[in-house]
Design a protein around this motif. Structure first.
Motif, mmCIF file in Angstrom:
data_model
loop_
_atom_site.group_PDB
_atom_site.id
_atom_site.type_symbol
_atom_site.label_atom_id
_atom_site.label_comp_id
_atom_site.label_asym_id
_atom_site.label_seq_id
_atom_site.Cartn_x
_atom_site.Cartn_y
_atom_site.Cartn_z
ATOM 1 N N GLY A 8 -23.429 -81.968 -17.621
ATOM 2 C CA GLY A 8 -22.966 -83.208 -17.008
ATOM 3 C C GLY A 8 -21.555 -83.205 -16.477
ATOM 4 N N ASN A 9 -20.956 -82.016 -16.299
ATOM 5 C CA ASN A 9 -19.616 -81.992 -15.706
ATOM 6 C C ASN A 9 -19.642 -82.699 -14.355
ATOM 7 O OD1 ASN A 9 -18.610 -80.552 -17.834
ATOM 8 N ND2 ASN A 9 -18.644 -78.577 -16.791
ATOM 9 N N GLY A 10 -18.685 -83.574 -14.128
ATOM 10 C CA GLY A 10 -18.585 -84.310 -12.880
ATOM 11 C C GLY A 10 -19.158 -85.711 -12.943
ATOM 12 N N LEU A 11 -19.998 -85.989 -13.921
ATOM 13 C CA LEU A 11 -20.585 -87.329 -14.011
ATOM 14 C C LEU A 11 -19.536 -88.402 -14.272
ATOM 15 C CD1 LEU A 11 -23.917 -86.735 -15.976
ATOM 16 C CD2 LEU A 11 -23.634 -87.294 -13.555
ATOM 17 N N GLU A 12 -18.379 -88.016 -14.783
ATOM 18 C CA GLU A 12 -17.320 -89.001 -15.031
ATOM 19 C C GLU A 12 -16.818 -89.631 -13.727
ATOM 20 O OE1 GLU A 12 -15.312 -84.935 -14.824
ATOM 21 O OE2 GLU A 12 -17.126 -85.743 -15.744
ATOM 22 N N HIS A 13 -17.147 -89.025 -12.604
ATOM 23 C CA HIS A 13 -16.721 -89.563 -11.309
ATOM 24 C C HIS A 13 -17.706 -90.570 -10.720
ATOM 25 C CE1 HIS A 13 -13.454 -86.724 -11.309
ATOM 26 N NE2 HIS A 13 -14.301 -85.752 -11.544
ATOM 27 N N ILE A 14 -18.837 -90.755 -11.365
ATOM 28 C CA ILE A 14 -19.834 -91.711 -10.880
ATOM 29 C C ILE A 14 -19.317 -93.125 -11.130
ATOM 30 C CG2 ILE A 14 -22.192 -92.593 -11.170
ATOM 31 C CD1 ILE A 14 -22.151 -89.779 -9.993
ATOM 32 N N ASP A 26 -32.451 -80.578 -14.386
ATOM 33 C CA ASP A 26 -32.166 -79.259 -14.947
ATOM 34 C C ASP A 26 -33.438 -78.715 -15.573
ATOM 35 O OD1 ASP A 26 -29.162 -77.933 -15.567
ATOM 36 O OD2 ASP A 26 -30.851 -77.026 -16.631
ATOM 37 N N VAL A 27 -33.508 -77.411 -15.693
ATOM 38 C CA VAL A 27 -34.648 -76.760 -16.332
ATOM 39 C C VAL A 27 -34.512 -76.805 -17.861
ATOM 40 C CG1 VAL A 27 -33.649 -74.427 -16.310
ATOM 41 C CG2 VAL A 27 -36.155 -74.726 -16.207
ATOM 42 N N ASN A 28 -33.296 -76.998 -18.355
ATOM 43 C CA ASN A 28 -33.001 -76.933 -19.780
ATOM 44 C C ASN A 28 -32.918 -78.342 -20.380
ATOM 45 O OD1 ASN A 28 -31.535 -76.726 -22.283
ATOM 46 N ND2 ASN A 28 -30.891 -74.678 -21.661
ATOM 47 N N ALA A 29 -33.866 -78.675 -21.249
ATOM 48 C CA ALA A 29 -33.907 -80.009 -21.865
ATOM 49 C C ALA A 29 -32.671 -80.277 -22.716
ATOM 50 C CB ALA A 29 -35.174 -80.155 -22.707
ATOM 51 N N ALA A 30 -32.135 -79.248 -23.371
ATOM 52 C CA ALA A 30 -30.935 -79.426 -24.196
ATOM 53 C C ALA A 30 -29.736 -79.807 -23.329
ATOM 54 C CB ALA A 30 -30.644 -78.160 -25.000
ATOM 55 N N TYR A 31 -29.637 -79.238 -22.135
ATOM 56 C CA TYR A 31 -28.550 -79.594 -21.223
ATOM 57 C C TYR A 31 -28.650 -81.060 -20.808
ATOM 58 C CZ TYR A 31 -27.319 -74.641 -20.435
ATOM 59 O OH TYR A 31 -26.915 -73.346 -20.568
ATOM 60 N N LEU A 32 -29.869 -81.489 -20.507
ATOM 61 C CA LEU A 32 -30.079 -82.881 -20.098
ATOM 62 C C LEU A 32 -29.686 -83.844 -21.212
ATOM 63 C CD1 LEU A 32 -33.482 -82.397 -18.295
ATOM 64 C CD2 LEU A 32 -31.280 -82.868 -17.206
ATOM 65 N N LYS A 33 -30.069 -83.501 -22.434
ATOM 66 C CA LYS A 33 -29.723 -84.331 -23.587
ATOM 67 C C LYS A 33 -28.205 -84.383 -23.762
ATOM 68 C CE LYS A 33 -30.865 -84.922 -28.454
ATOM 69 N NZ LYS A 33 -31.614 -84.409 -29.602
ATOM 70 N N ALA A 34 -27.550 -83.250 -23.597
ATOM 71 C CA ALA A 34 -26.089 -83.188 -23.723
ATOM 72 C C ALA A 34 -25.407 -84.011 -22.634
ATOM 73 C CB ALA A 34 -25.612 -81.732 -23.667
ATOM 74 N N ALA A 35 -25.918 -83.941 -21.411
ATOM 75 C CA ALA A 35 -25.327 -84.703 -20.304
ATOM 76 C C ALA A 35 -25.412 -86.197 -20.584
ATOM 77 C CB ALA A 35 -26.026 -84.365 -18.994
ATOM 78 N N ALA A 36 -26.561 -86.664 -21.046
ATOM 79 C CA ALA A 36 -26.736 -88.089 -21.351
ATOM 80 C C ALA A 36 -25.834 -88.505 -22.516
ATOM 81 C CB ALA A 36 -28.195 -88.385 -21.664
ATOM 82 N N ALA A 37 -25.719 -87.659 -23.527
ATOM 83 C CA ALA A 37 -24.881 -87.976 -24.693
ATOM 84 C C ALA A 37 -23.402 -88.012 -24.327
ATOM 85 C CB ALA A 37 -25.124 -86.957 -25.810
ATOM 86 N N ARG A 38 -22.980 -87.142 -23.425
ATOM 87 C CA ARG A 38 -21.569 -87.097 -23.011
ATOM 88 C C ARG A 38 -21.181 -88.274 -22.142
ATOM 89 N NH1 ARG A 38 -20.184 -82.035 -19.885
ATOM 90 N NH2 ARG A 38 -18.157 -83.005 -19.866
ATOM 91 N N HIS A 39 -22.175 -88.945 -21.552
ATOM 92 C CA HIS A 39 -21.883 -90.021 -20.599
ATOM 93 C C HIS A 39 -22.660 -91.290 -20.923
ATOM 94 C CE1 HIS A 39 -19.444 -87.413 -18.123
ATOM 95 N NE2 HIS A 39 -20.342 -86.483 -18.344
ATOM 96 N N PRO A 40 -22.388 -91.882 -22.088
ATOM 97 C CA PRO A 40 -23.097 -93.109 -22.459
ATOM 98 C C PRO A 40 -22.781 -94.269 -21.514
ATOM 99 C CG PRO A 40 -21.290 -92.693 -23.980
ATOM 100 C CD PRO A 40 -21.410 -91.476 -23.112
ATOM 101 N N GLU A 41 -21.666 -94.179 -20.803
ATOM 102 C CA GLU A 41 -21.297 -95.228 -19.845
ATOM 103 C C GLU A 41 -22.279 -95.299 -18.678
ATOM 104 O OE1 GLU A 41 -19.340 -91.500 -18.256
ATOM 105 O OE2 GLU A 41 -19.745 -92.334 -20.241
ATOM 106 N N LEU A 42 -23.103 -94.263 -18.506
ATOM 107 C CA LEU A 42 -24.082 -94.242 -17.420
ATOM 108 C C LEU A 42 -25.485 -94.649 -17.884
ATOM 109 C CD1 LEU A 42 -22.987 -91.014 -15.495
ATOM 110 C CD2 LEU A 42 -22.417 -93.404 -15.004
ATOM 111 N N GLU A 43 -25.564 -95.127 -19.114
ATOM 112 C CA GLU A 43 -26.862 -95.572 -19.619
ATOM 113 C C GLU A 43 -27.411 -96.656 -18.696
ATOM 114 O OE1 GLU A 43 -28.916 -97.451 -23.602
ATOM 115 O OE2 GLU A 43 -26.906 -96.607 -23.736
ATOM 116 N N GLY A 44 -28.674 -96.515 -18.361
ATOM 117 C CA GLY A 44 -29.309 -97.473 -17.464
ATOM 118 C C GLY A 44 -29.344 -97.018 -16.015
#
Length: 162
Positions: A8-14, A26-44
């Motif tokens: 999720g690098n870069g999502l902080e700019h959304i 992404d092909v990697n489910a763990a990466y997707l989970k990490a991206a969502a966890a790192r950016h709770p402000e984007l929930e929804g």
């Protein structure tokens, strides 16, 4: 839509007030989970999609903007073209690493981590990417180069639907 979202690098700019939905692919489910966890402000608005772009069929929603940074080298131009055609973006922004004649992985104590990637790495250049995008109806809107050590460079190319 961000192809190859990893952690999720870069999502902080959304800007949540300016975007309805952000698709992180992404092909990697763990990466997707990490991206969502790192950016709770984007929930929804952040929708994580596990997809292997090299497999057929790969179901992706439509998107106005598609970002693919340092991904095309690993899925290849044909797979990238299919992803662009499926999502139908007005703009596709890409960054590729253009390698020197020596090697695509820089020498370091950690270079062994990349040992298996040689099997899936595709050599790319700006001319080949432009030709592939032109073949599916896109034209170069912007192109920028940034030099790296060892003679390598990062090439950003933004494409506009023609």
């Amino acid at each position: 839509m961000i192809l190859g979202i990893a952690g999720g690098n870069g999502l902080e700019h959304i800007r949540k007030d300016q975007v309805e939905t952000v698709y992180g692919v992404d092909v990697n489910a763990a990466y997707l989970k990490a991206a969502a966890a790192r950016h709770p402000e984007l929930e929804g608005i952040l929708e994580c999609i596990r997809a292997d772009l090299t497999e057929e069929p790969c179901h992706l929603p439509e998107a106005e903007l598609l970002v693919a940074d340092l991904l095309i080298e690993y899925v290849g131009l044909a797979c990238f073209q299919r992803a662009v055609e499926r999502t139908g973006p007005e703009v596709a922004s890409c960054v590729i690493q253009v390698n020197s004649e020596r090697c695509w992985v820089s020498d370091s104590p950690y270079s062994h981590v990349f040992d298996g990637l040689g099997k899936v790495h595709h050599h790319l250049d700006g001319e080949g990417l432009e030709k592939a995008m032109r073949a599916i109806g896109y034209r170069v809107a912007k192109s920028l180069e940034h030099g790296l050590p060892n003679g390598k460079k990062l090439l950003r190319m933004d494409f506009q639907w023609a």
